[in-house]
Design a protein around this motif. Structure first.
Motif, PDB file in Angstrom:
ATOM      1  N   TYR A  52       0.827  -1.211   0.000  1.00 36.69           N
ATOM      2  CA  TYR A  52       0.000   0.000   0.000  1.00 36.69           C
ATOM      3  C   TYR A  52       0.860   1.260   0.000  1.00 36.69           C
ATOM      4  O   TYR A  52       0.526   2.251   0.629  1.00 36.69           O
ATOM      5  N   GLY A  53       2.004   1.208  -0.671  1.00 33.86           N
ATOM      6  CA  GLY A  53       2.883   2.366  -0.771  1.00 33.86           C
ATOM      7  C   GLY A  53       3.744   2.606   0.454  1.00 33.86           C
ATOM      8  O   GLY A  53       4.498   3.579   0.505  1.00 33.86           O
ATOM      9  N   LEU A  54       3.668   1.736   1.435  1.00 36.17           N
ATOM     10  CA  LEU A  54       4.416   1.906   2.688  1.00 36.17           C
ATOM     11  C   LEU A  54       5.539   0.885   2.792  1.00 36.17           C
ATOM     12  O   LEU A  54       5.540  -0.140   2.129  1.00 36.17           O
ATOM     13  N   LYS A  55       6.465   1.172   3.661  1.00 39.18           N
ATOM     14  CA  LYS A  55       7.552   0.247   4.029  1.00 39.18           C
ATOM     15  C   LYS A  55       8.285  -0.324   2.810  1.00 39.18           C
ATOM     16  O   LYS A  55       8.382  -1.536   2.614  1.00 39.18           O
ATOM     17  N   ALA A  56       8.814   0.550   1.972  1.00 39.84           N
ATOM     18  CA  ALA A  56       9.564   0.103   0.795  1.00 39.84           C
ATOM     19  C   ALA A  56      10.854  -0.588   1.223  1.00 39.84           C
ATOM     20  O   ALA A  56      11.576  -0.102   2.091  1.00 39.84           O
ATOM     21  N   ARG A  57      11.114  -1.741   0.612  1.00 41.15           N
ATOM     22  CA  ARG A  57      12.376  -2.463   0.819  1.00 41.15           C
ATOM     23  C   ARG A  57      12.936  -2.792  -0.547  1.00 41.15           C
ATOM     24  O   ARG A  57      12.198  -3.110  -1.484  1.00 41.15           O
ATOM     25  N   THR A  58      14.247  -2.732  -0.663  1.00 42.59           N
ATOM     26  CA  THR A  58      14.912  -2.936  -1.941  1.00 42.59           C
ATOM     27  C   THR A  58      15.934  -4.062  -1.834  1.00 42.59           C
ATOM     28  O   THR A  58      16.678  -4.148  -0.856  1.00 42.59           O
ATOM     29  N   ALA A  59      15.963  -4.886  -2.865  1.00 44.77           N
ATOM     30  CA  ALA A  59      16.987  -5.925  -3.011  1.00 44.77           C
ATOM     31  C   ALA A  59      17.702  -5.646  -4.322  1.00 44.77           C
ATOM     32  O   ALA A  59      17.074  -5.246  -5.310  1.00 44.77           O
ATOM     33  N   VAL A  60      19.021  -5.827  -4.331  1.00 40.42           N
ATOM     34  CA  VAL A  60      19.806  -5.580  -5.547  1.00 40.42           C
ATOM     35  C   VAL A  60      20.596  -6.826  -5.912  1.00 40.42           C
ATOM     36  O   VAL A  60      21.001  -7.598  -5.054  1.00 40.42           O
ATOM     37  N   PHE A  61      20.808  -6.993  -7.214  1.00 41.29           N
ATOM     38  CA  PHE A  61      21.616  -8.096  -7.723  1.00 41.29           C
ATOM     39  C   PHE A  61      23.050  -7.621  -7.846  1.00 41.29           C
ATOM     40  O   PHE A  61      23.326  -6.568  -8.430  1.00 41.29           O
ATOM     41  N   LYS A  62      23.980  -8.378  -7.289  1.00 43.01           N
ATOM     42  CA  LYS A  62      25.411  -8.112  -7.406  1.00 43.01           C
ATOM     43  C   LYS A  62      26.067  -9.347  -8.010  1.00 43.01           C
ATOM     44  O   LYS A  62      25.917 -10.453  -7.490  1.00 43.01           O
ATOM     45  N   GLU A  63      26.773  -9.155  -9.096  1.00 42.54           N
ATOM     46  CA  GLU A  63      27.425 -10.257  -9.801  1.00 42.54           C
ATOM     47  C   GLU A  63      28.302 -11.056  -8.842  1.00 42.54           C
ATOM     48  O   GLU A  63      29.092 -10.505  -8.089  1.00 42.54           O
ATOM     49  N   GLY A  64      28.146 -12.360  -8.861  1.00 41.51           N
ATOM     50  CA  GLY A  64      28.941 -13.242  -8.015  1.00 41.51           C
ATOM     51  C   GLY A  64      28.378 -13.431  -6.617  1.00 41.51           C
ATOM     52  O   GLY A  64      28.802 -14.322  -5.899  1.00 41.51           O
ATOM     53  N   LEU A  65      27.441 -12.587  -6.212  1.00 41.01           N
ATOM     54  CA  LEU A  65      26.838 -12.691  -4.884  1.00 41.01           C
ATOM     55  C   LEU A  65      25.368 -13.055  -4.945  1.00 41.01           C
ATOM     56  O   LEU A  65      24.825 -13.619  -4.012  1.00 41.01           O
ATOM     57  N   GLY A  66      24.702 -12.682  -6.032  1.00 39.38           N
ATOM     58  CA  GLY A  66      23.262 -12.886  -6.125  1.00 39.38           C
ATOM     59  C   GLY A  66      22.545 -11.647  -5.654  1.00 39.38           C
ATOM     60  O   GLY A  66      23.055 -10.535  -5.758  1.00 39.38           O
ATOM     61  N   CYS A  67      21.362 -11.821  -5.097  1.00 45.20           N
ATOM     62  CA  CYS A  67      20.553 -10.692  -4.644  1.00 45.20           C
ATOM     63  C   CYS A  67      20.726 -10.472  -3.153  1.00 45.20           C
ATOM     64  O   CYS A  67      20.765 -11.416  -2.375  1.00 45.20           O
ATOM     65  N   ILE A  68      20.820  -9.212  -2.794  1.00 45.49           N
ATOM     66  CA  ILE A  68      21.069  -8.818  -1.413  1.00 45.49           C
ATOM     67  C   ILE A  68      19.966  -7.868  -0.985  1.00 45.49           C
ATOM     68  O   ILE A  68      19.682  -6.889  -1.684  1.00 45.49           O
TER      69      ILE A  68
END
Length: 189
Positions: A52-68
């Motif tokens: 509902y537009g609240l509590k945004a969380r982000t995951a990023v892909f890093k080569e060799g590590l996967g998603c963090i």
């Protein structure tokens, strides 16, 4: 909830090359995770999820590590780690290298019963009770049974976890303890 959603969508998108539709339909379609709205940023290889537009969380892909999953209020662009891994293929048969396994049949394995048990690990028709993606049975270092759900194969990266203390993880594979089964209705597990 949004952290789980963003990490799941990130891994399935940038590691397994799946579509957002298939992820939301087959991985993140349970409550309360299905409340998340997921936005994929292909340029920055990241996923941001909100409810509902609240509590945004982000995951990023890093080569060799996967998603963090990135801690709140942090700059993921400052994270420039890359492991130094030697991925030289070994010219040995499975499980010691990347060549096909030796064709082996074991006389003490009832393959009819085994294949029936594997078949029953999967949902029938439109059922969504088991939701099994893959079953791989290894006996004496040989794959003796293998089956995949529609849309998955031996090369598909699979991110489901096993939540059962009778399973354990070893070198990226999950195994079930090999104890005799006392129930006659379960011939091989």
């Amino acid at each position: 909830m949004t952290g789980f959603a963003s990490k799941s969508v990130c891994s399935c998108t940038f590691v397994a090359n799946r579509t957002l539709e298939s992820i939301e339909r087959g991985d993140n379609d349970f409550s309360p995770i299905d409340l998340a709205t997921n936005t994929i940023d292909f340029d920055n290889k990241s996923v941001t999820s909100t409810v509902y537009g609240l509590k945004a969380r982000t995951a990023v892909f890093k080569e060799g590590l996967g998603c963090i999953l990135i801690p709140e209020d942090s700059d993921h662009t400052a994270l420039n780690l890359k492991p130094n891994r030697n991925l030289t293929p070994k010219q040995l048969p499975f499980p010691y290298g990347n060549l096909p396994q030796k064709d082996t049949l074991f006389s003490n394995v009832d393959y009819t019963i085994l294949n029936e048990a594997v078949k029953h690990a999967f949902d029938l028709n439109e059922e969504q009770a088991k939701r099994t993606r893959a079953v791989l049975v290894i006996y004496k270092d040989q794959i003796i049974a293998e089956q995949y759900a529609d849309g998955f194969n031996k090369d598909t990266k699979n991110f489901r976890l096993v939540y059962d203390k009778k399973h354990y993880k070893c070198n990226g594979w999950y195994f079930r303890e090999t104890r005799p089964c006392k129930q006659k209705s379960v011939p091989f597990i």
